[in-house]
Motif scaffolding. Structure first.
Motif, PDB file in Angstrom:
ATOM      1  N   GLY A  87       0.694  -1.609  -0.176  1.00  0.00           N
ATOM      2  CA  GLY A  87       0.474   0.373   0.213  1.00  0.00           C
ATOM      3  C   GLY A  87       1.044   0.934  -0.125  1.00  0.00           C
ATOM      4  O   GLY A  87       0.823   2.220  -0.470  1.00  0.00           O
ATOM      5  N   ARG A  88       2.448   1.185   0.663  1.00  0.00           N
ATOM      6  CA  ARG A  88       2.981   2.178   0.694  1.00  0.00           C
ATOM      7  C   ARG A  88       3.661   2.217  -0.774  1.00  0.00           C
ATOM      8  O   ARG A  88       3.658   3.672  -1.216  1.00  0.00           O
ATOM      9  N   GLN A  89       3.873   1.923  -1.298  1.00  0.00           N
ATOM     10  CA  GLN A  89       4.202   1.746  -2.377  1.00  0.00           C
ATOM     11  C   GLN A  89       3.593   2.158  -3.974  1.00  0.00           C
ATOM     12  O   GLN A  89       3.889   3.005  -4.580  1.00  0.00           O
ATOM     13  N   PHE A  90       2.441   1.480  -3.095  1.00  0.00           N
ATOM     14  CA  PHE A  90       1.121   2.315  -4.363  1.00  0.00           C
ATOM     15  C   PHE A  90       0.655   3.653  -4.051  1.00  0.00           C
ATOM     16  O   PHE A  90       0.590   4.488  -5.058  1.00  0.00           O
ATOM     17  N   ALA A  91       0.899   3.785  -2.639  1.00  0.00           N
ATOM     18  CA  ALA A  91       0.046   5.413  -2.550  1.00  0.00           C
ATOM     19  C   ALA A  91       1.599   6.676  -3.159  1.00  0.00           C
ATOM     20  O   ALA A  91       1.345   7.386  -3.433  1.00  0.00           O
ATOM     21  N   GLU A  92       2.865   5.792  -3.180  1.00  0.00           N
ATOM     22  CA  GLU A  92       4.118   6.950  -3.764  1.00  0.00           C
ATOM     23  C   GLU A  92       4.068   7.290  -4.797  1.00  0.00           C
ATOM     24  O   GLU A  92       4.703   7.841  -5.219  1.00  0.00           O
ATOM     25  N   ARG A  93       3.626   6.024  -5.814  1.00  0.00           N
ATOM     26  CA  ARG A  93       3.662   6.181  -7.159  1.00  0.00           C
ATOM     27  C   ARG A  93       2.482   7.263  -7.220  1.00  0.00           C
ATOM     28  O   ARG A  93       1.856   7.306  -8.494  1.00  0.00           O
ATOM     29  N   THR A  94       0.831   6.574  -6.875  1.00  0.00           N
ATOM     30  CA  THR A  94      -0.279   7.301  -7.525  1.00  0.00           C
ATOM     31  C   THR A  94       0.653   9.142  -6.913  1.00  0.00           C
ATOM     32  O   THR A  94       0.202  10.446  -8.022  1.00  0.00           O
ATOM     33  N   ARG A  95       1.087   9.106  -6.049  1.00  0.00           N
ATOM     34  CA  ARG A  95       1.868  10.892  -5.724  1.00  0.00           C
ATOM     35  C   ARG A  95       2.662  11.530  -6.690  1.00  0.00           C
ATOM     36  O   ARG A  95       2.267  12.247  -7.359  1.00  0.00           O
ATOM     37  N   SER A  96       3.521  10.340  -7.366  1.00  0.00           N
ATOM     38  CA  SER A  96       4.449  10.187  -8.452  1.00  0.00           C
ATOM     39  C   SER A  96       3.286  11.078  -9.512  1.00  0.00           C
ATOM     40  O   SER A  96       3.903  12.238 -10.366  1.00  0.00           O
ATOM     41  N   ILE A  97       2.577   9.729  -9.337  1.00  0.00           N
ATOM     42  CA  ILE A  97       1.537  10.330 -11.120  1.00  0.00           C
ATOM     43  C   ILE A  97       0.776  11.890 -10.956  1.00  0.00           C
ATOM     44  O   ILE A  97       1.349  12.309 -11.805  1.00  0.00           O
ATOM     45  N   GLN A  98       0.655  12.006  -9.905  1.00  0.00           N
ATOM     46  CA  GLN A  98      -0.444  12.745  -9.715  1.00  0.00           C
ATOM     47  C   GLN A  98       0.704  14.351  -9.897  1.00  0.00           C
ATOM     48  O   GLN A  98      -0.007  15.386 -10.449  1.00  0.00           O
ATOM     49  N   ASP A  99       1.974  14.239  -9.118  1.00  0.00           N
ATOM     50  CA  ASP A  99       3.115  15.482  -9.701  1.00  0.00           C
ATOM     51  C   ASP A  99       3.075  15.538 -10.933  1.00  0.00           C
ATOM     52  O   ASP A  99       3.241  16.714 -11.293  1.00  0.00           O
ATOM     53  N   LEU A 100       2.880  14.492 -11.552  1.00  0.00           N
ATOM     54  CA  LEU A 100       3.647  14.537 -13.102  1.00  0.00           C
ATOM     55  C   LEU A 100       2.119  15.343 -13.612  1.00  0.00           C
ATOM     56  O   LEU A 100       2.399  15.890 -14.724  1.00  0.00           O
ATOM     57  N   VAL A 101       1.121  14.808 -13.690  1.00  0.00           N
ATOM     58  CA  VAL A 101      -0.298  15.238 -14.313  1.00  0.00           C
ATOM     59  C   VAL A 101      -0.596  17.209 -13.503  1.00  0.00           C
ATOM     60  O   VAL A 101      -0.464  18.076 -14.987  1.00  0.00           O
ATOM     61  N   GLU A 102      -0.152  17.301 -12.661  1.00  0.00           N
ATOM     62  CA  GLU A 102       0.122  18.600 -12.109  1.00  0.00           C
ATOM     63  C   GLU A 102       1.006  19.266 -12.683  1.00  0.00           C
ATOM     64  O   GLU A 102       0.671  20.653 -13.076  1.00  0.00           O
ATOM     65  N   ARG A 103       2.630  18.613 -13.080  1.00  0.00           N
ATOM     66  CA  ARG A 103       3.301  19.591 -14.119  1.00  0.00           C
ATOM     67  C   ARG A 103       2.921  19.737 -15.635  1.00  0.00           C
ATOM     68  O   ARG A 103       3.032  21.509 -15.909  1.00  0.00           O
ATOM     69  N   ALA A 104       2.211  19.089 -16.200  1.00  0.00           N
ATOM     70  CA  ALA A 104       1.945  18.624 -17.183  1.00  0.00           C
ATOM     71  C   ALA A 104       0.355  20.014 -17.161  1.00  0.00           C
ATOM     72  O   ALA A 104       0.698  20.306 -18.334  1.00  0.00           O
ATOM     73  N   ASN A 105      -0.263  19.988 -16.773  1.00  0.00           N
ATOM     74  CA  ASN A 105      -1.443  20.859 -16.188  1.00  0.00           C
ATOM     75  C   ASN A 105      -0.788  21.884 -15.870  1.00  0.00           C
ATOM     76  O   ASN A 105      -1.255  23.161 -17.409  1.00  0.00           O
ATOM     77  N   ALA A 106       0.298  22.258 -15.658  1.00  0.00           N
ATOM     78  CA  ALA A 106       0.736  23.391 -15.914  1.00  0.00           C
ATOM     79  C   ALA A 106       1.219  24.210 -16.532  1.00  0.00           C
ATOM     80  O   ALA A 106       1.009  25.288 -17.008  1.00  0.00           O
ATOM     81  N   GLU A 107       1.912  22.942 -16.971  1.00  0.00           N
ATOM     82  CA  GLU A 107       3.094  23.346 -18.307  1.00  0.00           C
ATOM     83  C   GLU A 107       1.719  23.865 -19.974  1.00  0.00           C
ATOM     84  O   GLU A 107       1.995  24.929 -20.633  1.00  0.00           O
TER      85      GLU A 107
END
Length: 167
Positions: free
Chosen positions: A144-164
């Protein structure tokens, strides 16, 4: 992935981890009952003074569990186990307290607090080390911890992409 979808993914992940823990719990409880039956047959007798001492300690365990002070309850269970490890009432309280600690670990997972979940699980291991379910739950928490970390990474990427895109 849109912002609403990432929240849905995170909620689904928490649900999947919790359901995996629940399934593992059922199997481990059955295995634990079998192991407990094998390890407790036959019970060794304890002397009357030790029995009285342990019964007083177990009253403290019950009081602490009822008040929700599981850390203090764990301390009293440890003292009881040192005095009379084969006394059935000690094993029963240890199993009950371990169950409460595992429930708190599950709640912590649902909140996404994996460190707290592991801490509660370690307390359960100290109180009732013969619980076969503990290693399964620990693995589920790690997943669950690994999954949550991956999810946060994906969310960060999505936020950066949306910002760009917005820039």
């Amino acid at each position: 992935i849109e912002e609403g979808q990432s929240e849905q993914i995170a909620a689904r992940l928490r649900y999947l981890v919790a359901s995996r823990i629940a399934l593992a719990t059922g199997a481990a409880v059955l295995l634990g009952l079998v192991i407990m039956g094998v390890t407790t047959w036959p019970d060794r007798e304890i002397d009357a003074l030790t029995k009285r001492t342990v019964d007083v300690l177990l009253l403290q365990v019950d009081d602490r569990m009822a008040s929700g002070d599981l850390i203090a309850a764990a301390d009293y269970v440890q003292l009881s186990r040192e005095q009379a490890p084969s006394y059935p009432e000690v094993r029963e309280r240890a199993a009950s307290l371990a169950g409460m600690l595992k429930a708190e670990a599950r709640d912590a997972v649902l909140r996404g607090n994996f460190d707290d979940a592991l801490a509660q699980l370690e307390r359960a291991r100290l109180v009732y080390p013969e619980d076969a379910e503990l290693s399964t739950i620990a693995a589920s928490i790690g997943d669950g911890r690994q999954f949550a970390e991956r999810t946060r990474s994906i969310q960060d990427l999505v936020e950066r992409a949306n910002a760009e895109i917005d820039a």
